[in-house]
Design an enzyme around this catalytic site. Structure first.
Site, PDB file in Angstrom:
ATOM      1  N   LYS A  46      21.909 -51.455   4.260  1.00 16.72           N
ATOM      2  CA  LYS A  46      22.092 -52.113   5.635  1.00 16.72           C
ATOM      3  C   LYS A  46      22.415 -53.248   5.631  1.00 16.72           C
ATOM      4  O   LYS A  46      23.331 -53.840   6.194  1.00 16.72           O
ATOM      5  CB  LYS A  46      20.830 -51.604   6.392  1.00 16.72           C
ATOM      6  CG  LYS A  46      20.399 -50.350   6.758  1.00 16.72           C
ATOM      7  CD  LYS A  46      19.363 -50.178   7.700  1.00 16.72           C
ATOM      8  CE  LYS A  46      18.740 -48.788   7.592  1.00 16.72           C
ATOM      9  NZ  LYS A  46      17.332 -48.749   8.191  1.00 16.72           N
ATOM     10  N   HIS A  49      27.340 -18.748  -7.037  1.00 18.41           N
ATOM     11  CA  HIS A  49      28.520 -18.574  -7.366  1.00 18.41           C
ATOM     12  C   HIS A  49      29.166 -20.250  -7.398  1.00 18.41           C
ATOM     13  O   HIS A  49      30.466 -20.314  -7.374  1.00 18.41           O
ATOM     14  CB  HIS A  49      29.539 -17.793  -6.439  1.00 18.41           C
ATOM     15  CG  HIS A  49      28.896 -16.567  -6.311  1.00 18.41           C
ATOM     16  ND1 HIS A  49      29.506 -15.528  -7.154  1.00 18.41           N
ATOM     17  CD2 HIS A  49      27.936 -15.938  -5.856  1.00 18.41           C
ATOM     18  CE1 HIS A  49      28.763 -14.222  -6.954  1.00 18.41           C
ATOM     19  NE2 HIS A  49      27.710 -14.592  -6.170  1.00 18.41           N
ATOM     20  N   GLU A  51      12.571 -39.519  -0.153  1.00 20.20           N
ATOM     21  CA  GLU A  51      12.210 -41.039   0.284  1.00 20.20           C
ATOM     22  C   GLU A  51      10.660 -41.379   0.066  1.00 20.20           C
ATOM     23  O   GLU A  51      10.418 -42.453  -0.124  1.00 20.20           O
ATOM     24  CB  GLU A  51      12.475 -40.942   1.894  1.00 20.20           C
ATOM     25  CG  GLU A  51      13.620 -41.959   2.115  1.00 20.20           C
ATOM     26  CD  GLU A  51      13.893 -42.094   3.685  1.00 20.20           C
ATOM     27  OE1 GLU A  51      15.010 -42.112   3.971  1.00 20.20           O
ATOM     28  OE2 GLU A  51      12.870 -42.032   4.533  1.00 20.20           O
TER      29      GLU A  51
HETATM   30  O1  PA5 Z   1      11.891 -41.613   7.038  1.00 17.29           O
HETATM   31  C1  PA5 Z   1      12.158 -42.557   7.734  1.00 17.29           C
HETATM   32  O2  PA5 Z   1      11.501 -43.628   8.097  1.00 17.29           O
HETATM   33  C2  PA5 Z   1      13.639 -42.992   7.657  1.00 17.29           C
HETATM   34  O3  PA5 Z   1      14.364 -41.905   7.235  1.00 17.29           O
HETATM   35  C3  PA5 Z   1      14.162 -42.888   9.291  1.00 17.29           C
HETATM   36  O4  PA5 Z   1      13.489 -41.748   9.948  1.00 17.29           O
HETATM   37  C4  PA5 Z   1      15.493 -43.144   9.483  1.00 17.29           C
HETATM   38  O5  PA5 Z   1      16.028 -44.231   8.739  1.00 17.29           O
HETATM   39  C5  PA5 Z   1      15.882 -43.450  10.917  1.00 17.29           C
HETATM   40  O6  PA5 Z   1      15.161 -44.488  11.368  1.00 17.29           O
HETATM   41  P1  PA5 Z   1      14.861 -44.544  12.986  1.00 17.29           P
HETATM   42  O7  PA5 Z   1      14.162 -43.660  13.349  1.00 17.29           O
HETATM   43  O8  PA5 Z   1      14.092 -46.192  13.237  1.00 17.29           O
HETATM   44  O9  PA5 Z   1      16.248 -44.988  13.347  1.00 17.29           O
END
Ligand code: PA5
Length: 435
Positions: free
Chosen positions: A423, A309, A288
């Site tokens: 989303k 394996h 990310e």
């Molecule tokens: O690193 C990030 O910002 C995302 O992976 C969030 O942690 C994830 O989408 C969950 O979001 P939230 O904590 O708003 O529910």
């Protein structure tokens, strides 16, 4: 003292010292940008000072609530997704008994929800919760993420039916933004105990906030030692400014140098099954943070020797665009003797003078040699043993190196605009008003 060590000896037949050191200037700029908050994403750099700035009173409060939860719950459900659950799970699974769900201990068993939308998973979970005393943490920074919100709606309803509304609300802790989001509103209305996720700490960098610390404390692990380990690493990485002395700078430089040579996939390798979720946390952190604007090293993982394996053939002889970073654990917590067998029909008596860890380490070294010979550069992070202090060091090391590496690659490592795309489509498909 810094316990974890990075070795890059086995990349030197692929990238020269000069090619690595060519990144020194860019990485120095990235180092300054992290410390002085001068580059993109600087509003999300709260994690940089987190270990040294976290208040003792917050840690004590978390420990107090963790104790209350352990007194009333056999099961503790951690509801969250992505950065709101992977850090806690990485640490808990690294530290806990491999078969913890099959043995009863002093602390609640931790189970996870809100990280998928599987009806069968949730129905199975409800069946377990019917029969157990339990408590819940619902964790979401935005407070609006569908997966945890849906799981929480079901579990809240189940809790209220089981214990009544008043007791249910004492068994729920919400961890969310200080002011915004549906979860904040809900928590305020229902009077839940809440912990705040600081505004300036993004989800995947939040393991050392209550997001990670509360579940880890409920599971019975020493969060003060975890934070102390991270603090040692923070101080070391902030004060060393050269690739030759700062391991996070070296890691960032080598990753970028390898990427420049076409090594576009990094595989995080472990030889301990308890590190599986550390790899999941690491993949989110690097994926990310770096995967944007058409750039990024693709983060993958294998758990060896299991995956030798299954994925071993590809790594040995497939497309030569990969490199490996191996988490090498020097000592196990327990020992087992390999018994002598008079008949030796399985031919294993030659191993009897060795520990199982030595056999595992033999497999690791053999694999390193084979992969390097086969064209796969190999970085090695050695860790004396898996405990809270070393986990703290490792988490902070990877976070800091990720910030350096992302800036060096030319991206903002602290946003995640691409996560929104699915989303919006999902909301439209499911008929959410306004989409
Ligand atoms: O690193 C990030 O910002 C995302 O992976 C969030 O942690 C994830 O989408 C969950 O979001 P939230 O904590 O708003 O529910």
């Amino acid at each position: 003292m810094i316990n974890i060590k990075l070795s890059v000896d086995s990349v030197k037949s692929f990238v020269s010292e000069d090619q690595i050191h060519n990144f020194q200037d860019k990485i120095s700029l990235a180092h300054q940008a992290l410390l002085k908050k001068t580059a993109a994403g600087n509003e999300f750099l709260g994690w940089v000072n987190l270990p040294s700035s976290i208040e003792e009173s917050l840690l004590d409060d978390i420990l107090l609530h963790a104790k209350t939860i352990s007194q009333k719950a056999e099961i503790y459900v951690v509801i969250g997704i992505g950065g709101s659950y992977l850090g806690a799970r990485a640490v808990i699974e690294a530290l806990q008994h491999h078969f913890s769900l099959m043995i009863s201990g002093t602390f609640p068993q931790i189970i996870y929800a809100g990280q998928n939308i599987s009806e069968d998973y949730l129905a199975d979970l409800m069946q377990v919760l019917d029969k157990k005393d339990y408590a819940v943490s619902v964790i979401s920074k935005s407070g609006t993420t569908t997966e945890p919100a849906l799981a929480f709606r079901l579990i809240k309803n189940h809790l209220e039916n089981k214990y009544g509304k008043a007791e249910a609300s004492k068994r729920i802790i919400a961890i969310t933004d200080e002011k915004r989001g549906a979860l904040k509103t809900l928590a305020d209305n229902e009077g839940y105990k809440t912990y705040v996720i600081p505004d300036n700490v993004g989800g995947r960098y939040s393991v050392l906030t209550p997001v990670g610390l509360l579940p880890i404390a409920v599971a019975g692990y020493d969060i003060k030692k975890l934070v102390a380990g991270a603090k040692e690493m923070e101080s070391f990485l902030k004060s060393n400014t050269s690739i030759d002395t700062n391991q996070a700078m070296l890691y960032a430089a080598v990753r970028n140098a390898l990427s420049f040579q076409g090594k576009s996939t990094e595989i995080l390798v472990n030889y301990e099954p308890r590190l599986h979720y550390l790899s999941e946390w690491w993949k989110q952190l690097y994926g990310e943070s770096e995967g944007k604007v058409g750039k990024g090293i693709f983060p993958a993982s294998v758990s060896n020797t299991t995956d030798l394996h299954s994925m071993g053939q590809y790594i040995q002889e497939g497309a030569r665009n990969i490199f490996e970073t191996v988490l090498s654990i020097e000592n196990s917590h327990q020992t087992l003797n390999i018994p002598e067998d008079e008949e030796n029909l399985d031919g294993l008596n030659y191993l009897c003078s060795k520990s199982i860890t030595e056999v595992n380490q033999g497999a690791e070294e053999a694999t390193r040699q084979a992969h390097v010979d086969g064209g796969v550069p190999n970085l090695r992070i050695s860790i004396p043993k898996i405990d809270e202090e070393n986990m703290g060091q490792l988490l902070y090391f990877f976070e800091f190196a990720c910030g350096l590496s992302g800036y060096t690659l030319g991206v903002n490592p602290f946003d995640q605009p691409g996560v929104e795309a699915y989303k919006n489509n999902m909301f439209a498909i499911l008929g959410k008003p306004g989409f």
